[in-house]
Scaffold this active site. Sequence first.
Site, PDB file in Angstrom:
ATOM      1  NE  ARG A 141     -27.731  60.617 -51.822  1.00  0.00           N
ATOM      2  CZ  ARG A 141     -27.258  60.031 -50.713  1.00  0.00           C
ATOM      3  NH1 ARG A 141     -25.988  59.716 -50.600  1.00  0.00           N
ATOM      4  NH2 ARG A 141     -28.054  59.765 -49.715  1.00  0.00           N
ATOM      5  N   PRO A 142     -28.014  59.722 -58.043  1.00  0.00           N
ATOM      6  CG  PRO A 142     -29.483  60.956 -59.365  1.00  0.00           C
ATOM      7  CD  PRO A 142     -29.347  60.325 -58.004  1.00  0.00           C
ATOM      8  CB  CYS A 143     -22.914  61.136 -58.052  1.00  0.00           C
ATOM      9  SG  CYS A 143     -22.379  59.433 -57.950  1.00  0.00           S
ATOM     10  CG  HIS A 144     -25.089  58.312 -63.098  1.00  0.00           C
ATOM     11  ND1 HIS A 144     -25.699  57.806 -61.960  1.00  0.00           N
ATOM     12  CD2 HIS A 144     -26.046  58.410 -64.045  1.00  0.00           C
ATOM     13  CE1 HIS A 144     -26.987  57.610 -62.231  1.00  0.00           C
ATOM     14  NE2 HIS A 144     -27.219  57.969 -63.478  1.00  0.00           N
TER      15      HIS A 144
END
Length: 174
Positions: A141-144
Amino acid sequence: MTTTVYARVESPLGELLLVGEVVADGPDAAGVAGVRLRSLSVPGQKGGAVVQDGWRHAPEAFTEVARQLEAYFAGRSTRFDVPLAEGAGTEFQRRVWAALESIPYGSTVSYGEVAARVGASGAGVRAVGTAIGRNPLLVVRPCHRVIGADGALRGYAGGLERKKLLLGIEGGAG
């Protein structure tokens, strides 16, 4: 009843801890009975998962996740398609996490943009940042992909160096 399983996988971010739930809804495509990914943590992660008594070490349950992670880190894949555990987080956190999942590979958005997407602009930006910081599924889950409005890298539970590395893999800011 659910059983919690885990495995460790090497990556450019360090040894990842994968945690999943085995649920009684039959085997998935890999023949593993309903494993749903609940957490993906990096070493030293703020709020990261820690192996608990009663969890079962089951690397075979994460073969497909490991394959997809390897492809992602090698630049051969731009998305993940793994069953995720449901029920984690508050309703607001789940809305924020869903917004994260809609950020395209190689792109970045600001915390304010995420806040606007979930109807929490203005003072809600801080709440959005907190929800992003509690994302239990780093990388998947690409919070970056969320950065400061000024384009600067801000907060990442796995550390800013890892955020920079992930954005570099994706060819985005970093």
